[in-house]
Scaffold this active site. Structure first.
Site, short mmCIF file in Angstrom:
data_model
loop_
_atom_site.label_atom_id
_atom_site.label_comp_id
_atom_site.label_asym_id
_atom_site.label_seq_id
_atom_site.Cartn_x
_atom_site.Cartn_y
_atom_site.Cartn_z
N GLU A 37 0.87 -1.17 0.00
CA GLU A 37 0.00 0.00 0.00
C GLU A 37 0.91 1.23 0.00
OE1 GLU A 37 -3.31 1.06 -0.09
OE2 GLU A 37 -2.24 2.96 0.01
N HIS A 55 -25.47 -2.25 0.77
CA HIS A 55 -26.69 -2.23 -0.02
C HIS A 55 -27.37 -3.59 -0.03
CE1 HIS A 55 -26.06 1.80 -1.57
NE2 HIS A 55 -24.79 1.50 -1.74
N CYS A 450 -15.53 18.49 18.57
CA CYS A 450 -14.38 19.42 18.55
C CYS A 450 -13.34 18.99 17.52
CB CYS A 450 -13.77 19.58 19.94
SG CYS A 450 -12.47 18.41 20.35
#
Ligand SMILES: Cc1cc2nc3c(=O)[nH]c(=O)nc-3n(C[C@H](O)[C@H](O)[C@H](O)COP(=O)(O)OP(=O)(O)OC[C@H]3O[C@@H](n4cnc5c(N)ncnc54)[C@H](O)[C@@H]3O)c2cc1C
Length: 502
Positions: A37, A55, A450
């Site tokens: 990666e 889905h 925050c």
């Protein structure tokens, strides 16, 4: 840095949900498997920023790979997410229709889904519809209800797949970019990477938006990936209950439309729009795009306001001209399997994509001389070890955890209530969290109202302590995103404002 030279049976390019699911599925076998990666973590490409919907599987045509793999994978998510300790909620979806033309589309989708065995599809209307969704636009008339649709955090799911693959022996190499492919006699021999050479018998190209570039490196030129951007607004948890299901409009040609959904952690998310862009790294958000998102969501839920939006982001779909997933061996280069054009519903289909690729590899290994045989391991670990999450426990049982590991008694992120113990655990998971964003994706520290303003510096200190590095080396998301410039005292010393003895 020393250049590597190593050999592996199967090399996977890409640590998104596709590559990670394939790595996990392959790790059931007695093979040497590696995954590279280019970024500093897995789940940072398209698998980081999407709608997170599993889905039901009625959208794509029954004849398409997308349709077949989505409907096959949907039922797998309960066991997978339970084994991998990933939160998953089967909350169901509603496609909303405002008129009789829309209704025709719902009927078509229902029939299409039923052809693929999607269970429980139903057209609902009237009081029932508004009981299901009390805040829905009163002009809505019908909806296609799909009870098997669900929600998941796509990056938590991807990380857990990759963690499990590592636990079962897969070697994951981060910050390792494939820059070229080594071929001999039209056969894959290996790849050149930013860290050296990796030889392999089979190469799986699961590089998302870059699958066409990788295929091109191998001389396979008949694929073109166009990025299509989708932008989102994310709301504070105070809005998480305004809808109970995933709400879609009746779909347009190029996308399923702008949806309104609770997230698996109880926020509300609206989006995405759908705009072709040229740049595969263009993750900007625009006021034009986000206004479109807000208007589209408001058509479903008129009571939405822009108050309490805590962040906005975008993701890029990897669209191939054919419109379908492209999964198969290259016709030109032996030993190359492309897994490309994995746009939506790629997240929902990932477990079935992985099974399909493994079946393909088994066939190849039986027909050709790949140099390996696929034998199932006896000690494959289906599950990840238990992880403690403060929000999932009551006071007494959490106290027992704190008694044995005091770090779990110190809250670091106040918005999301994440403890130091959870952060330390994330830093030492099979794919270690080495950056602020990597900790955020695994623990939620910094995802609250925050947005890390309070916990960011504290997380930074914990990373530095655990990895035994200087706080100056800690990054937000990998090399080049260091957070601290230097020690305040050094800056003052330079400016002559303090003397060295102070
Ligand atoms: C806006 C949007 C909404 C979506 N919503 C949904 C949804 O609700 N449900 C659903 O099922 N699907 C959805 N999808 C689709 C889903 O997100 C994708 O199908 C899925 O994430 C694709 O995963 P991937 O692993 O193929 O690609 P990626 O996640 O992009 O992974 C590819 C990886 O390859 C790496 N890589 C690339 N080139 C190299 C190289 N040369 N060397 C090493 N590594 C490299 C990249 O860094 C990246 O990490 C959506 C997508 C978008 C954009």
């Amino acid at each position: 840095m020393k250049s590597i030279e190593k050999k592996t049976d199967i090399l996977i390019i890409g640590g998104g949900v596709t590559g990670s699911a394939i790595a996990r599925e392959l790790s059931r076998y007695n093979l040497d498997i590696s995954l590279v990666e280019k970024e500093s973590d897995v789940a940072v490409g398209t698998s980081k920023a999407n709608s997170g919907i599993i889905h039901a599987g009625y959208n794509a045509a029954a004849s398409s790979l997308k349709g077949k793999l989505n409907s096959r994978a949907n039922p797998m998510f309960d066991k997978l997410c339970s084994d991998l300790q990933v939160p998953f909620k089967r909350i169901g979806s509603l496609v909303i229709a405002f008129n009789s033309d829309d209704l025709k589309i719902l009927k078509f989708e229902k029939e299409n889904g039923e052809k693929m065995g999607v269970r429980g599809l139903e057209i609902v209307s009237g009081d029932r519809l508004f009981e299901m969704e009390p805040h829905l636009n009163p002009d809505a008339q019908y909806a296609l209800y799909a009870p098997t649709a669900g929600i998941v955090s796509s990056y938590e799911f991807t990380i857990a797949l990759a963690d499990n693959a590592v636990l079962n022996g897969v070697k994951v190499m981060l910050e390792t970019e494939v820059t070229d492919i080594i071929i001999d006699n039209d056969q894959i021999k290996g790849v050149k990477t930013s860290k050296g050479i990796i030889y392999c018998s089979l190469l799986i190209n699961a590089a998302g938006l870059w699958t066409d570039d990788i295929a091109k490196m191998a001389g396979h030129n008949n694929m073109k990936i166009k990025p299509r951007k989708g932008e989102y607004h994310l709301y504070d948890k105070s809005w998480g209950n305004i809808v109970n299901h995933v709400l879609f409009p009746t779909p347009a040609k190029s996308s399923k439309g702008i949806l309104v959904t609770p997230t698996v952690h109880g926020n509300l998310m609206i989006g995405p729009n759908s705009d072709e862009v040229d740049d595969k790294e263009d993750l900007t958000t625009t006021s034009v795009g986000l206004n479109k998102v807000f208007a589209g969501a408001k058509r479903l839920i008129p009571g939405l306001s822009k108050r309490d939006i805590i962040t906005s982001f975008s993701g890029l779909r990897a669209c191939e001209e054919s419109g379908d997933f492209i999964i198969g061996s290259s016709s030109q280069i032996k030993g190359l399997i492309n897994v490309a054009g994995i746009q939506s519903p790629g997240l929902s289909s990932a477990p079935a994509i992985a099974e399909m690729v493994v079946d393909m590899i088994r066939d190849i290994s039986q027909e050709n001389d790949t140099g390996f045989e696929m034998l199932l391991k006896e000690d494959f670990k289906e599950k990840l070890p238990e992880r403690y999450v403060f929000n999932d426990y009551n006071y007494d049982s959490w106290q027992q955890i704190v008694d044995s590991t005091p770090d779990y008694g110190e809250i670091i992120c106040r918005c999301e209530q994440v403890t130091k113990g959870e952060i330390v655990n994330a830093i030492h998971r099979p794919i270690p969290a080495r950056t602020l964003d990597a900790v955020k994706r695994r623990t939620r520290a910094g995802t609250g109202r925050c947005q890390g303003g309070f916990c960011g510096p504290r997380v930074l200190d914990i990373i530095a302590d655990e990895l035994e590095i200087s706080p100056l080396e800690v990054t937000k998301k990998g090399r080049g995103s260091e957070i601290l410039e230097g020690k305040t005292k050094d800056i003052l010393l330079k400016a002559g404002e303090v003397d060295e003895t102070v």
